[in-house]
Enzyme design. Structure first.
Site, PDB file in Angstrom:
ATOM      1  N   ASP A  10       2.595  39.899 -94.479  1.00 51.37           N
ATOM      2  CA  ASP A  10       3.683  39.307 -93.705  1.00 51.37           C
ATOM      3  C   ASP A  10       4.285  40.392 -92.828  1.00 51.37           C
ATOM      4  O   ASP A  10       4.149  41.588 -93.119  1.00 51.37           O
ATOM      5  CB  ASP A  10       4.756  38.719 -94.627  1.00 51.37           C
ATOM      6  CG  ASP A  10       5.858  38.006 -93.848  1.00 51.37           C
ATOM      7  OD1 ASP A  10       5.531  37.170 -92.988  1.00 51.37           O
ATOM      8  OD2 ASP A  10       7.034  38.301 -94.087  1.00 51.37           O
ATOM      9  N   CYS A  73       2.723  34.720 -92.551  1.00 49.73           N
ATOM     10  CA  CYS A  73       3.616  34.941 -91.410  1.00 49.73           C
ATOM     11  C   CYS A  73       3.246  33.924 -90.346  1.00 49.73           C
ATOM     12  O   CYS A  73       2.076  33.855 -89.919  1.00 49.73           O
ATOM     13  CB  CYS A  73       3.436  36.360 -90.880  1.00 49.73           C
ATOM     14  SG  CYS A  73       4.282  36.728 -89.326  1.00 49.73           S
ATOM     15  N   GLU A 152      18.537  36.822 -95.333  1.00 48.05           N
ATOM     16  CA  GLU A 152      18.413  38.269 -95.525  1.00 48.05           C
ATOM     17  C   GLU A 152      19.756  38.916 -95.844  1.00 48.05           C
ATOM     18  O   GLU A 152      19.797  40.021 -96.402  1.00 48.05           O
ATOM     19  CB  GLU A 152      17.750  38.906 -94.310  1.00 48.05           C
ATOM     20  CG  GLU A 152      16.302  38.485 -94.153  1.00 48.05           C
ATOM     21  CD  GLU A 152      15.503  39.400 -93.253  1.00 48.05           C
ATOM     22  OE1 GLU A 152      16.088  40.315 -92.636  1.00 48.05           O
ATOM     23  OE2 GLU A 152      14.275  39.202 -93.172  1.00 48.05           O
ATOM     24  N   HIS A 186      11.113  32.227 -95.061  1.00 46.90           N
ATOM     25  CA  HIS A 186      12.456  32.484 -95.587  1.00 46.90           C
ATOM     26  C   HIS A 186      13.110  31.206 -96.119  1.00 46.90           C
ATOM     27  O   HIS A 186      13.976  31.264 -96.993  1.00 46.90           O
ATOM     28  CB  HIS A 186      13.372  33.046 -94.494  1.00 46.90           C
ATOM     29  CG  HIS A 186      13.146  34.483 -94.145  1.00 46.90           C
ATOM     30  ND1 HIS A 186      11.993  34.933 -93.551  1.00 46.90           N
ATOM     31  CD2 HIS A 186      13.942  35.581 -94.299  1.00 46.90           C
ATOM     32  CE1 HIS A 186      12.096  36.243 -93.341  1.00 46.90           C
ATOM     33  NE2 HIS A 186      13.269  36.653 -93.786  1.00 46.90           N
TER      34      HIS A 186
END
Length: 274
Positions: A10, A73, A152, A186
């Site tokens: 990724d 990814c 994040e 995510h």
């Protein structure tokens, strides 16, 4: 060969949700994870540069003797999948098509939504993957750029997340979607908030879970599954700061991330301990 690791690549941290699903669905398998955090994000970069960086990382994983590659990814999947399947002698699995196939299997109305980063939205990678869908399938793509920032930062619930989700998801609710693809690795960390806003009648499709299921199929068909009594050994590599990677990686994956090593991809043929 069956006890060789699975290489998971990724551009940063999101692919760890794919690694999490692999650990859950294929607990006997070893994982060699490489996050290109020194050069993340890939999304704003020219596609030729994304291709170069991705192939450098995939070359590194193949050099370590992996038995399969997972491109975890979205940007890299769109840029390099065809090249990777020609370049390497091991199976290559990516995140876009498995999620699309799963969405097609579960939708009841044919109205499907896709949420993703701005770069993935602009690439039309998910819309292109629906090209062979029946004409009554209606796909709506919605960019949700703030979601990555929130995840994040460790903010996966609470008023800020709910308010942001309501703003992003309103156009999809107006379209009456009954299935939503989480088109960024995510986003599984926001599943509860997304389901709360959309309601239980909307089915969420995690690209991470769908990819792990596709990997299971590929390994089974290729007779590459590790023995049931295999004792897996996991290794975590980053092109950036190992200490910073460890902190965020444990948020995505949990305590399975212990020692993280630095990978010098595209510069030196060595891996140094972090």
């Amino acid at each position: 060969m069956t006890d060789a690791p699975i290489g998971v690549f990724d551009s940063g941290f999101g692919g760890l949700t794919v690694a999490r699903e692999i650990l859950d669905q294929l607990p006997q398998e070893s994982i060699l994870y490489l996050g290109d955090t020194a050069r993340t994000p890939y999304g704003p970069r020219p596609i030729a540069e994304v291709r170069q960086f991705a192939l450098e990382c995939l070359d590194r994983l193949v050099a370590h003797g992996v038995k399969a590659l997972v491109i975890a990814c979205n940007s890299a999947s769109a840029a390099v999948l065809a090249d990777a399947r020609e370049r390497y002698d091991v199976p290559v699995v990516e995140v876009i098509r498995p999620a699309v196939r799963r969405a097609m299997a579960v939708t009841r109305s044919g109205r499907i939504g896709v949420i993703s980063t701005q770069a993935t939205h602009q690439s039309r990678a998910y819309l292109d993957a629906f090209v062979a869908a029946p004409p009554d399938v209606d796909v709506t793509s919605q960019p949700c750029p703030r979601f990555v920032e929130l995840v994040e930062a460790g903010i996966t619930s609470g008023p800020e997340v709910i308010e942001t989700a309501r703003g992003y998801l309103a156009p999809l609710q107006d379209k009456g979607v009954d299935t939503l693809i989480l088109g960024c690795t995510h986003y599984p960390l926001l599943t509860s908030a997304l389901q709360y806003v959309l309601g239980e009648e909307v089915t969420l499709v995690s690209s991470a879970a769908a990819t792990a299921a596709d990997l299971f199929r590929v390994l089974t068909d290729g007779d590459l599954l590790a023995p049931a009594d295999n004792e897996p050994q996991h290794q975590w590599l980053t092109t950036g700061d190992p200490h910073g990677f460890t902190f965020l990686a444990r948020r995505f994956l949990g305590p399975e991330v212990d020692q993280v090593h630095r990978a010098f991809v595209g510069r030196e043929d060595e891996v140094a301990a972090g």
